[in-house]
Motif scaffolding. Structure first.
Motif, PDB file in Angstrom:
ATOM      1  N   CYS A 125       1.035  -0.898  -0.079  1.00 60.26           N
ATOM      2  CA  CYS A 125      -0.133   0.227   0.196  1.00 60.26           C
ATOM      3  C   CYS A 125       0.877   1.253   0.288  1.00 60.26           C
ATOM      4  O   CYS A 125       2.139   1.442   0.571  1.00 60.26           O
ATOM      5  N   CYS A 126       0.633   2.230  -0.845  1.00 57.12           N
ATOM      6  CA  CYS A 126       1.071   3.843  -0.228  1.00 57.12           C
ATOM      7  C   CYS A 126       0.473   4.768  -0.196  1.00 57.12           C
ATOM      8  O   CYS A 126      -0.748   4.931  -0.457  1.00 57.12           O
ATOM      9  N   ILE A 127       0.485   5.094   1.032  1.00 63.00           N
ATOM     10  CA  ILE A 127       0.056   5.911   2.456  1.00 63.00           C
ATOM     11  C   ILE A 127      -0.500   7.373   1.278  1.00 63.00           C
ATOM     12  O   ILE A 127       0.354   7.895   0.876  1.00 63.00           O
ATOM     13  N   LEU A 128      -2.162   7.839   1.152  1.00 65.53           N
ATOM     14  CA  LEU A 128      -2.481   9.512   0.242  1.00 65.53           C
ATOM     15  C   LEU A 128      -2.420   9.498   1.272  1.00 65.53           C
ATOM     16  O   LEU A 128      -1.608  11.149   1.425  1.00 65.53           O
ATOM     17  N   SER A 129      -3.103   9.857   2.449  1.00 63.61           N
ATOM     18  CA  SER A 129      -2.963  10.661   3.046  1.00 63.61           C
ATOM     19  C   SER A 129      -3.682  10.018   4.488  1.00 63.61           C
ATOM     20  O   SER A 129      -4.258   8.791   4.430  1.00 63.61           O
ATOM     21  N   ALA A 130      -3.980  10.503   6.168  1.00 64.60           N
ATOM     22  CA  ALA A 130      -4.007  10.569   7.220  1.00 64.60           C
ATOM     23  C   ALA A 130      -5.301  11.357   7.213  1.00 64.60           C
ATOM     24  O   ALA A 130      -4.518  12.903   7.037  1.00 64.60           O
ATOM     25  N   LYS A 131      -6.531  10.469   8.134  1.00 65.69           N
ATOM     26  CA  LYS A 131      -7.522  11.785   8.199  1.00 65.69           C
ATOM     27  C   LYS A 131      -6.978  11.050  10.365  1.00 65.69           C
ATOM     28  O   LYS A 131      -7.335  10.021  10.951  1.00 65.69           O
ATOM     29  N   PHE A 132      -7.131  12.296  10.984  1.00 60.18           N
ATOM     30  CA  PHE A 132      -6.780  12.573  12.815  1.00 60.18           C
ATOM     31  C   PHE A 132      -8.010  12.721  13.183  1.00 60.18           C
ATOM     32  O   PHE A 132      -8.733  13.995  12.864  1.00 60.18           O
ATOM     33  N   ARG A 133      -8.223  12.517  14.312  1.00 57.38           N
ATOM     34  CA  ARG A 133      -9.104  12.904  15.104  1.00 57.38           C
ATOM     35  C   ARG A 133      -8.609  13.110  16.256  1.00 57.38           C
ATOM     36  O   ARG A 133      -8.241  12.541  17.421  1.00 57.38           O
ATOM     37  N   LEU A 134      -8.781  14.481  16.708  1.00 57.40           N
ATOM     38  CA  LEU A 134      -8.007  15.802  17.461  1.00 57.40           C
ATOM     39  C   LEU A 134      -9.174  16.261  17.922  1.00 57.40           C
ATOM     40  O   LEU A 134     -10.607  15.912  18.853  1.00 57.40           O
ATOM     41  N   GLN A 135      -8.684  16.930  19.740  1.00 58.27           N
ATOM     42  CA  GLN A 135      -9.709  17.458  20.242  1.00 58.27           C
ATOM     43  C   GLN A 135      -9.776  18.740  20.339  1.00 58.27           C
ATOM     44  O   GLN A 135      -8.601  19.658  20.291  1.00 58.27           O
ATOM     45  N   LYS A 136     -11.357  19.214  20.316  1.00 58.31           N
ATOM     46  CA  LYS A 136     -11.645  20.371  20.609  1.00 58.31           C
ATOM     47  C   LYS A 136     -10.534  21.690  21.920  1.00 58.31           C
ATOM     48  O   LYS A 136     -10.625  21.093  23.197  1.00 58.31           O
ATOM     49  N   GLY A 137      -9.726  22.888  21.290  1.00 51.87           N
ATOM     50  CA  GLY A 137      -9.502  23.447  22.950  1.00 51.87           C
ATOM     51  C   GLY A 137      -8.918  24.897  22.229  1.00 51.87           C
ATOM     52  O   GLY A 137      -8.734  25.515  21.279  1.00 51.87           O
ATOM     53  N   LEU A 138      -8.200  25.895  23.505  1.00 51.29           N
ATOM     54  CA  LEU A 138      -8.205  26.980  22.960  1.00 51.29           C
ATOM     55  C   LEU A 138      -6.666  27.297  21.777  1.00 51.29           C
ATOM     56  O   LEU A 138      -5.782  26.719  22.674  1.00 51.29           O
ATOM     57  N   VAL A 139      -6.298  27.661  20.847  1.00 52.96           N
ATOM     58  CA  VAL A 139      -5.227  28.264  20.685  1.00 52.96           C
ATOM     59  C   VAL A 139      -3.842  28.079  21.148  1.00 52.96           C
ATOM     60  O   VAL A 139      -3.151  27.431  21.147  1.00 52.96           O
ATOM     61  N   GLN A 140      -3.887  29.476  22.335  1.00 51.25           N
ATOM     62  CA  GLN A 140      -3.369  29.760  23.388  1.00 51.25           C
ATOM     63  C   GLN A 140      -2.783  28.001  24.114  1.00 51.25           C
ATOM     64  O   GLN A 140      -1.883  27.804  24.253  1.00 51.25           O
TER      65      GLN A 140
END
Length: 307
Positions: A190-205
């Motif tokens: 397999c060749c990796i084309l892209s990855a999707k990440f599940r992240l956490q909402k938070g304050l930018v700072q």
């Protein structure tokens, strides 16, 4: 037909460019100018797809025609042969697409880890700051399940989009067989084309603060040309510690030497060859086996004609 010598390589190069006439490319690609270690020979052709669609079409063509090729990202974690690679290099460095929606972020395989963290932070998405400072592209980081601070990128992955056998499809994280410095992609075609990440909402700072803290923890790592850590850690030990105990810190072969700051890094002092690095890797492994009865395993990827 599997092409692997001189004129045949040029012939298949011409056939690839005839199929993809608008694809950015270069003849006489050099690994020593592309990789972070700065060693290795050349390849007769390198191709630079600009998006996942171009990469998938190219890789599916190369696979269907059985043309020798290797996909590379940011050039880290790679040791290329002095003799080079008699095939096509597919360099994902121009693939920079990132899309954020809700708690999900999708990045093409050529996106640098630093760019991914920056864009996610701008969208208030955190939880992946521990990856800060790792000089990898997303594809390479997913391929080897890169990580730091006892964590790994697999923890944040929702799915991975891949190309294989003329098909493009998506694998859920649980289907990727992630483990320490390992994924199913190391054994599959397999060749990796892209990855999707599940992240956490938070304050930018707050997210930026986490990134800066991770960068500070890496400030003591060696500077100079290297491929990153050479050997995997094991149960109950770190490779750097047992290499140092074996008396190999500062050891040198030709232009390559073991870093005095971290014994699991081999540094190119400016004139190193791949042969120097290989000799030093062999000496390190033998010294550790003699002193600790541990057989170290490399985490680097080998590319090219080492015979």
């Amino acid at each position: 037909m599997l092409y692997n010598r001189g004129e045949e390589v040029l012939s298949f190069g011409d056939s690839i460019l005839a199929k993809f006439p608008s694809l950015p490319h270069c003849r006489d690609f050099r690994f020593d100018g592309y990789t972070t270690l700065g060693v290795g020979g050349g390849a007769p052709l390198a191709l630079f797809p600009r998006c996942a669609e171009e990469l998938s079409a190219l890789v599916c063509f190369l696979q269907s025609e059985k043309l020798p090729h290797r996909v590379v990202g940011n050039g880290s974690n790679i040791l290329a042969a002095d003799a080079g690679f008699c095939g096509a290099i597919v360099a994902a460095s121009r693939m920079r697409g990132i899309r954020c929606q809700g708690e999900l972020a999708e990045a093409e395989c050529g996106v640098s880890v630093s760019a991914l963290l920056r864009v996610c932070a701008e969208h208030g998405l955190g939880g992946i700051g521990f990856m800060a400072g790792i000089p990898a592209a997303v594809g390479g980081a997913v391929y080897m399940n890169a990580g730091a601070q006892g964590r790994c990128i697999a923890e944040c992955i929702e799915s991975v989009r891949v190309a294989e056998g003329g098909r493009v499809f998506e694998l859920k994280a649980g289907e990727c067989c992630f483990s320490y410095k390992h994924s199913a992609f190391m054994e599959s075609g397999c060749c990796i084309l892209s990855a999707k990440f599940r992240l956490q909402k938070g304050l930018v700072q707050s997210i930026l603060s986490d990134i800066r803290a991770a960068l500070r923890r890496r400030e003591g790592l060696p500077r100079g040309k290297s491929c990153g850590c050479v050997f995997k850690n094991g149960r109950g030990y770190t490779a750097g510690e047992i290499i140092e105990r074996a008396g190999m810190k500062g050891a040198a072969c030709g232009g390559a030497f073991v870093s005095g700051a971290h014994a699991n890094f081999i540094i190119n002092g400016g004139r190193a060859s791949t042969a120097d690095c290989l000799a030093l890797i062999g000496r390190i492994r033998a010294a550790v086996a003699a002193s600790s009865r541990i057989l170290l395993q490399e985490e680097i990827c080998y590319i090219g004609d080492f015979a």
